[in-house]
Design an enzyme around this catalytic site. Structure first.
Site, PDB file in Angstrom:
ATOM      1  N   HIS A 293      70.007  36.926  41.608  1.00 16.59           N
ATOM      2  CA  HIS A 293      69.944  38.131  42.427  1.00 16.59           C
ATOM      3  C   HIS A 293      71.353  38.717  42.531  1.00 16.59           C
ATOM      4  O   HIS A 293      72.346  38.034  42.247  1.00 16.59           O
ATOM      5  CB  HIS A 293      69.467  37.745  43.825  1.00 16.59           C
ATOM      6  CG  HIS A 293      70.277  36.599  44.384  1.00 16.59           C
ATOM      7  ND1 HIS A 293      71.506  36.797  44.993  1.00 16.59           N
ATOM      8  CD2 HIS A 293      70.055  35.265  44.374  1.00 16.59           C
ATOM      9  CE1 HIS A 293      71.995  35.615  45.349  1.00 16.59           C
ATOM     10  NE2 HIS A 293      71.130  34.666  44.980  1.00 16.59           N
ATOM     11  N   GLU A 362      64.980  29.557  45.838  1.00 14.75           N
ATOM     12  CA  GLU A 362      66.155  28.695  45.732  1.00 14.75           C
ATOM     13  C   GLU A 362      65.888  27.306  46.312  1.00 14.75           C
ATOM     14  O   GLU A 362      64.964  27.130  47.120  1.00 14.75           O
ATOM     15  CB  GLU A 362      67.356  29.355  46.450  1.00 14.75           C
ATOM     16  CG  GLU A 362      68.676  28.586  46.373  1.00 14.75           C
ATOM     17  CD  GLU A 362      69.180  28.281  44.958  1.00 14.75           C
ATOM     18  OE1 GLU A 362      68.375  27.848  44.113  1.00 14.75           O
ATOM     19  OE2 GLU A 362      70.382  28.443  44.706  1.00 14.75           O
TER      20      GLU A 362
END
Lengths: 500, 451
Positions: A293, A362
């Site tokens: 990201h 994550e």
């Protein structure tokens, strides 16, 4: 569906444990439960992996109960079958890479390598002529040497799977291998590749044979001509796996590069996984783009985890990423994100449809979520040290380990194999795991792979491996990479201070 | 899950299963397990979230004909019979179209013999016209024992043979099979090389797989290659009562209470009495299931994916505390317990996804005891008993009770065995008032008693 003949039913065999895990349990023998009720053993939680294990006097007892699923009761010998240039080595290497990544210690043994070490200089296809006694003798010796190393690997070095990569085109040769396996208590699974499409074979030769050490001193035409004659040497004696004659063997026959498959007698979990994997891979050229990201709010604060939004620089990365993809001119690009805000925001900037995968989230840092490394050092110095000791297996309290991550990412890898052009917008730890799969990195290397923000990795399968291009999109960001520190249990804050 | 046809918004689903609906078409002589496969596959696909429905042409025939007289109906020279059978197939295909195009179905399983290339050609055309992908599942078997067993297990109870005794039924059915044999054209490696299919040979001994086109077909092939029909039982139970259970708190990683330890001893005794060959024991990686398994005195395997649902910010809270601190979350959960995800936690829907490899391995295995947790057990049970997403989160899985599941005919027999050790009740029914503005009293109406 499984066909269970009587001989296949094992009677309470203890699952085999790879060297990495603990050895056998000290509990009563299989199937023979203690008739007198015993006091259940106390449990202690292993500090690194947070696994509950039985213990005596506060010390853990060895227990086999740690693996997710018992892959197989005994080591497996995978044997390739097929004429030259049918993709056997490609399959062997790829399968080995996959199995190692999911945690099954695997190694390939390429008989051609043994031959090259023995013969030193390759002259011509004549070596492979079926009437070349000297050649036959050497080739038989090489096969034996390779099998010897297989035995060593599976019996003494803790290997779980060995891939015996050779033509193995005669029933006689295969029978020798089966006997070898039986003597040593290995299961055998054959992987045959059958293909008669001249274009595919030609492409194969160009991609991997021309650059072979065998043809170091030949020009393209000479090499191709010699190799085609080499293939001819095998053709007369080629006995393909037969539905009737080989009905008792376990095998998969791959036809025409995966258009059709024949699967016979899959015996156990690992063979089932191997079949599933082989049926999902393809050789259509494509590229996989991996990136994180854009820079997030928590990133700039030096905090891990969480679910924060992008910073202005992070948003700028999104725009640059969109431009970059356009210049790439990719047909039919699939875009995948996690279900965390920062990857979705990044993908939104691309203005194309994307799919959210929860499993791309994550790594869960449990009690350390949203902490700075300095805070982890302050509040959990022991945990912090344990993590540095074995970053791959270390599990955050109430969180995950890299090892857990790999397990949850396996379906992503499987789907990536099925797909063609894909962009995966994910996170640091996740990207490390995916990258480790494509670049065949070990568990030790994986957690320290460099995956900086605002950088796209373009992976293109080439020959037996993967070409990597690293493209920085020139948008400033913080650095979130923490190098492997000096080893040693210490609570001195200096040693583990996170440095930007 | 069935009953919850999702919108086709690809952003929400883990992976876009397929771009267009899929029509699975069974192929094979009678008594080759086509309906068994159809029902099992349908159950699996629905459980993993792919809206699937089966269409059994024999059912349509029974509704049309009302009374089955004899195998003569199936004779290849019976014009009237052929006409009716063709009409039934068309009626079924019509309902398939309705389901896939109008009702949001993703996969339809067209369960019939489909033994001629001509019939299959008709279906392929139908699919093309409607934009459906076709995947054939053929079952080939010539083992007379398997066929006899099949007839005994599922044909004798068929409505067709309600008024026959066993011998008459078997005799008639064998003649019925004969009616198909002369015109049977199995899927052929050459003639059918452009079709997508899996051919299952001898109950899974061998498979031929051709042109798998997409993700859902790949998953179907993997599933079909892992199931078997060897008789066995699956035992599901929760850990013994835990310290947090007694306090009315959810989640956490606490140890067994005294009663929980008592239960573990009883479980050991129960397992011994069951006299199971080669029992595999699986637990989660949470202390309470492992403690329970330790009492059994046999090797067991720990699966992280069997861990209880992660309640995120609500971990170790009592329901009263959740109502106090997160009344909106609490209400949302009651509104859609299956899809509701705890903040920083999981939903039942997430659980199903993480349990899929467990189900796949359970299919491969034979006798297994799974010591797990309430939400996890509900998910596994829903798979075996074909429960909808709406039913799943409210399935009753009390402590100290073992569920013994034994595959039978087209489904699963369940025996519930309470091992006689007292425990708290951890089951919270859906309250009547699920509105966000409800009173605390209304919200906590169904919370079970605790310390």
């Amino acid at each position: 569906m499984k066909h269970r003949s009587h001989s296949e039913q094992h009677s309470g065999k203890r699952p085999r444990v790879p060297a990495a895990a603990a050895s056998t349990s000290t509990s009563p023998q299989d199937g023979m439960e203690d008739k007198t009720p015993s006091n259940p053993r106390e449990l202690t939680q292993n500090p690194l992996k947070k696994i509950w294990m039985p213990c005596k006097n506060g010390l853990p007892e060895k227990h086999i109960s740690q693996r997710k699923v018992c892959m197989t009761n005994c080591p497996t010998l995978i044997v390739t079958v097929g004429l030259p240039a049918r993709g056997k080595t490609y399959i062997s290497k790829k399968l080995t890479r996959y199995l190692n990544w999911i945690g099954v210690p695997t190694r390939e043994f390429n008989v051609g390598q043994y031959r090259r070490e023995f013969v030193k200089i390759y002259k011509s296809f004549e070596f492979f002529r079926p009437d070349n006694e000297e050649g036959l003798k050497i080739r038989r010796q090489c096969a034996s040497a390779a099998l010897n190393d297989v035995r060593q690997y599976l019996t003494e070095e803790g290997g779980q799977v060995a891939v015996f990569d050779a033509t193995n085109t005669t029933r006689e040769r295969r029978e020798t291998i089966i006997q070898f396996a039986e003597q040593n208590g290995f299961k055998v699974f054959f992987v045959e590749s059958v293909c008669e499409d001249p274009d595919v074979i030609q492409e194969n030769i160009v991609q991997v044979k021309l650059s072979s050490p065998d043809y170091a001193n030949c020009n393209t035409e000479e090499a191709v001509e010699d190799f085609l004659k080499r293939i001819k040497c095998y053709e007369n004696s080629y006995e393909t796996l037969d539905e009737v004659l080989d009905r008792d063997l376990s095998y998969i026959k791959i036809m025409d590069v995966g258009q059709r498959y024949m699967v016979n007698r899959v015996l156990d979990h690992i063979q089932s996984r191997i079949v599933y994997y082989l049926m999902n891979i393809h050789i259509t050229p494509r590229s996989i783009y991996l990136c994180r990201h854009g820079e997030s709010e928590l990133n700039v604060n030096g905090r891990i985890g969480g679910d924060s939004g992008l910073t202005p620089r992070g948003k700028a990365f999104g725009k640059k990423l969109s431009q970059f993809l356009e210049t790439q001119g990719i047909s039919d690009l699939k875009v995948w994100t996690s279900q965390m805000k920062r990857t979705i925001q990044t993908a939104e900037a691309l203005n194309v449809p994307y799919e959210q995968w929860k499993v791309l989230n994550e790594i869960d840092a449990g009690v350390c979520e949203e902490m700075m490394y300095e805070e982890i050092q302050d509040h959990y110095p022991l945990e912090f040290a344990l993590r540095d000791q074995d970053k791959y297996r270390y599990r955050y309290p109430k969180g995950e380990s890299y090892e857990d991550l790999v397990q949850r990412l396996e379906p992503v890898i499987m789907e990536l194999e099925r797909q063609e052009n894909v962009l995966v917008v994910c996170h640091q730890a996740v990207m490390r795991c995916l990258l480790a799969y494509f670049l065949d990195k070990t568990a030790e290397e994986l957690p320290y792979l460099k995956c900086p923000l605002h950088t796209v990795l373009k992976l293109t399968p080439v020959a037996y491996g993967c070409k990597v291009e690293s493209i920085s999109l020139n948008v400033e960001s913080v650095n979130t990479h923490r190098e492997r520190p000096e080893v040693g249990i210490t609570t001195h804050t200096n040693t583990h201070r996170y440095t930007q």
